[in-house]
Design a protein around this motif. Structure first.
Motif, PDB file in Angstrom:
ATOM      1  N   GLY A   1       0.837  -1.197   0.000  1.00  0.00           N
ATOM      2  CA  GLY A   1       0.000   0.000   0.000  1.00  0.00           C
ATOM      3  C   GLY A   1       0.865   1.238   0.000  1.00  0.00           C
ATOM      4  O   GLY A   1       0.762   2.090  -0.888  1.00  0.00           O
ATOM      5  N   LEU A   2       1.755   1.347   0.996  1.00  0.00           N
ATOM      6  CA  LEU A   2       2.681   2.473   1.124  1.00  0.00           C
ATOM      7  C   LEU A   2       4.099   1.943   1.185  1.00  0.00           C
ATOM      8  O   LEU A   2       4.404   1.068   2.017  1.00  0.00           O
ATOM      9  N   TYR A   3       4.956   2.452   0.335  1.00  0.00           N
ATOM     10  CA  TYR A   3       6.376   2.086   0.346  1.00  0.00           C
ATOM     11  C   TYR A   3       7.148   3.398   0.366  1.00  0.00           C
ATOM     12  O   TYR A   3       7.327   4.056  -0.661  1.00  0.00           O
ATOM     13  N   LEU A   4       7.560   3.813   1.556  1.00  0.00           N
ATOM     14  CA  LEU A   4       8.212   5.113   1.750  1.00  0.00           C
ATOM     15  C   LEU A   4       9.562   4.883   2.402  1.00  0.00           C
ATOM     16  O   LEU A   4       9.641   4.470   3.561  1.00  0.00           O
ATOM     17  N   ARG A   5      10.655   5.182   1.681  1.00  0.00           N
ATOM     18  CA  ARG A   5      11.995   4.946   2.207  1.00  0.00           C
ATOM     19  C   ARG A   5      12.857   6.181   1.952  1.00  0.00           C
ATOM     20  O   ARG A   5      13.273   6.451   0.824  1.00  0.00           O
ATOM     21  N   GLY A   6      13.080   6.942   3.034  1.00  0.00           N
ATOM     22  CA  GLY A   6      13.942   8.105   2.953  1.00  0.00           C
ATOM     23  C   GLY A   6      15.311   7.828   3.528  1.00  0.00           C
ATOM     24  O   GLY A   6      15.750   6.681   3.631  1.00  0.00           O
ATOM     25  N   TYR A   7      16.025   8.882   3.904  1.00  0.00           N
ATOM     26  CA  TYR A   7      17.344   8.785   4.533  1.00  0.00           C
ATOM     27  C   TYR A   7      17.239   9.246   5.986  1.00  0.00           C
ATOM     28  O   TYR A   7      16.405  10.112   6.308  1.00  0.00           O
ATOM     29  N   GLU A   8      18.129   8.762   6.800  1.00  0.00           N
ATOM     30  CA  GLU A   8      18.183   9.238   8.176  1.00  0.00           C
ATOM     31  C   GLU A   8      18.437  10.741   8.213  1.00  0.00           C
ATOM     32  O   GLU A   8      17.825  11.468   9.000  1.00  0.00           O
TER      33      GLU A   8
ATOM     34  N   MET B   1       2.424  -1.692   4.655  1.00  0.00           N
ATOM     35  CA  MET B   1       3.349  -0.554   4.651  1.00  0.00           C
ATOM     36  C   MET B   1       4.777  -1.034   4.825  1.00  0.00           C
ATOM     37  O   MET B   1       5.026  -1.979   5.575  1.00  0.00           O
ATOM     38  N   GLU B   2       5.690  -0.365   4.124  1.00  0.00           N
ATOM     39  CA  GLU B   2       7.112  -0.471   4.446  1.00  0.00           C
ATOM     40  C   GLU B   2       7.629   0.950   4.557  1.00  0.00           C
ATOM     41  O   GLU B   2       7.641   1.701   3.581  1.00  0.00           O
ATOM     42  N   LEU B   3       8.066   1.320   5.763  1.00  0.00           N
ATOM     43  CA  LEU B   3       8.451   2.701   6.058  1.00  0.00           C
ATOM     44  C   LEU B   3       9.869   2.738   6.598  1.00  0.00           C
ATOM     45  O   LEU B   3      10.228   1.950   7.479  1.00  0.00           O
ATOM     46  N   GLU B   4      10.661   3.663   6.094  1.00  0.00           N
ATOM     47  CA  GLU B   4      12.031   3.857   6.570  1.00  0.00           C
ATOM     48  C   GLU B   4      12.336   5.348   6.536  1.00  0.00           C
ATOM     49  O   GLU B   4      12.256   5.983   5.482  1.00  0.00           O
TER      50      GLU B   4
END
Length: 483
Positions: A425-432, A453-456
């Motif tokens: 549904g949601l795949y949101l992967r940013g940087y620290e 969801m996969e969130l980072e």
């Protein structure tokens, strides 16, 4: 086309004021200046203003039939020179409607000029040459976000005002497994494909600051775009069908006041056959069109790496509505060539319906590309089928976190979006060091997804009346590294 840079204050989703340098060249399509004391329109009010202000060009309708200049409607003889003569005749009269009547016509590159409408009549098919030599001499163009001199796009306008491609006929690029596409697909015997050497050289030239005039290849293996408007304004593409493209299909670059209306973009097989790619362009409306593509249906771009930062012109004020999207890597995509930033993107009332459509809304970048994306609005889009992620924002694209240009993605609003199927549904992967921030999703459902969801590295994800696989969410989520 002259330009100025203004500093505008844009209001973020949760009220924070952000000072952003925005490219604002004067053009007929610019929203009017705000009256003193009146706030600038924001959000969907701005989208409505863009829709009202983006106008089709005003082109004289005096006709110039290409068969009067020797074009062959049987397709047996080449009509390149005849089409060019018809365009020149129209230019000499101050502009006009260059008519391709019913029939089949064979041509090389077509170069449009100011105040010219190329009208592909019902029953007309224009088939473009499969010989690369017919797209020389080289012209100034952008290839995957980098400027150079390369083959002319099949239809090309540079520095033009008031230019159009209309009519119910077909433009057939005739790209296939033996022409154009193999440059991207066939191994070169050295670990890459045929285009690898020239692609790598072009990107190195840009990194080294080689002047654009010197970026030329002998026997280039970089495929041309189908239709490109370069440094042009007041543009219309309407009613035509484009098929069998060598790569990107409609590509406005450094252009503004652009309308794409009721166009069929049918190239689901070839590599990189994106449908419409506004790049470093402003005030663009894409509507009522049908997409079936071998890459992104719509991909908004602003230049790649050093070249994107050198030119420094964002894409902004782009409205996408009432389209249908079948196969493709993404329905509405931003990136990956987004080093010059992207602002104010609006997508509503689109239908995205194919198990071979990988994502509905996608933003792709990394710390080599850099760039800022903000003020993205996505509402009332219906997604009966999807193959991969419904919403995908990923900073790990290609090189990943391997550069010094940390991207920023923030202020994304998603409302009344309903989907069935897909991997996430949601795949949101940013940087620290740069989380994806201030994403609001409300009144939406994501059904039958494999993973909700996969969130980072996500800050301030607001879920308001959201259902994913029948689980209800009303909460704010801050996510750290993947566990």
């Amino acid at each position: 086309m002259s330009s100025t840079v203004l500093t505008r204050t844009l209001t973020a989703v949760f009220g924070a004021a952000l000072a952003v340098s925005v490219f604002t060249p004067p053009a007929a399509g610019d929203p009017p200046d705000t009256a003193p004391g009146q706030a600038e329109p924001q959000g969907w009010e701005l989208a409505e203003q863009i829709r009202k202000e983006v106008k089709p060009p005003n082109i004289p309708q005096r006709p110039f039939d290409i068969t009067d200049y020797g074009a062959d409607p049987t397709g047996e003889k080449d009509s390149t020179e005849a089409i060019a003569e018809a365009i020149d005749a129209a230019v000499d009269k101050g502009g006009g409607k260059v008519v391709v009547p019913a029939g089949e016509f064979h041509t090389g590159a077509i170069h449009l000029d100011s105040n010219i409408e190329l009208h592909i009549s019902d029953g007309a098919t224009v088939r473009f040459s499969q010989d690369p030599a017919d797209y020389l001499p080289a012209v100034k163009t952008r290839w995957e976000g980098v400027e150079l001199y390369n083959y002319s796009p099949f239809i090309y306008a540079h520095g033009a005002e008031n230019v159009a491609i209309t009519g119910g006929g077909t433009l057939d690029g005739q790209a296939d497994d033996e022409h154009w596409w193999p440059w991207k697909e066939e191994p070169n015997g050295d670990g890459g494909v045929i285009e690898t050497e020239h692609r790598d050289q072009l990107f190195q030239w840009a990194a080294d600051g080689v002047p654009v005039e010197q970026r030329r290849f002998e026997d280039s293996k970089l495929r041309p775009n189908f239709v490109q408007f370069y440094e042009s304004e007041n543009i219309l593409v309407e009613d035509v069908t484009l098929t069998n493209s060598p790569m990107w299909m409609i590509h406005p670059v450094l252009s503004e006041n652009v309308t794409v209306d009721n166009v069929t973009l049918d190239s689901p097989v070839g590599p990189n056959s994106d449908g419409v790619n506004p790049e470093s362009s402003k005030n663009v409306v894409i509507k009522n069109s049908s997409f079936d593509n071998g890459d992104d249906c719509i991909a908004i771009k602003s230049g790649r790496n050093e070249d994107g930062r050198r030119i420094g012109v964002p894409s902004q004020n782009i409205v996408i509505h009432d389209n249908t999207m079948a196969d493709g890597h993404g329905g509405v995509t931003i990136g990956s060539e987004m080093s010059g930033d992207v602002y104010n993107v609006f997508a509503e009332n689109n239908v995205m319906d194919s198990e071979n459509l990988d994502r509905a809304l996608r933003i792709k970048t990394n710390s080599v590309r850099g760039g800022t994306v903000e003020q993205v609005y996505f509402r009332d889009n219906d997604i009966p089928q999807i193959g991969g992620e419904v919403i995908r924002i990923n900073f790990q694209y290609e090189e990943g976190d391997a550069g010094e240009h940390t991207p920023t993605v923030r202020d994304i609003r998603i409302e009344n979006v309903h989907s069935t199927g897909g991997e996430f549904g949601l795949y949101l992967r940013g940087y620290e060091q740069s989380p994806i921030s201030d994403v609001t999703i409300r009144d939406s459902t994501f059904s039958d997804v494999d993973t909700p969801m996969e969130l980072e590295h996500v800050d301030n994800l607001h879920l308001d009346n959201v259902d994913i696989n029948d689980r209800h969410y009303d909460e704010v989520i801050d996510a750290g590294p993947l566990s």
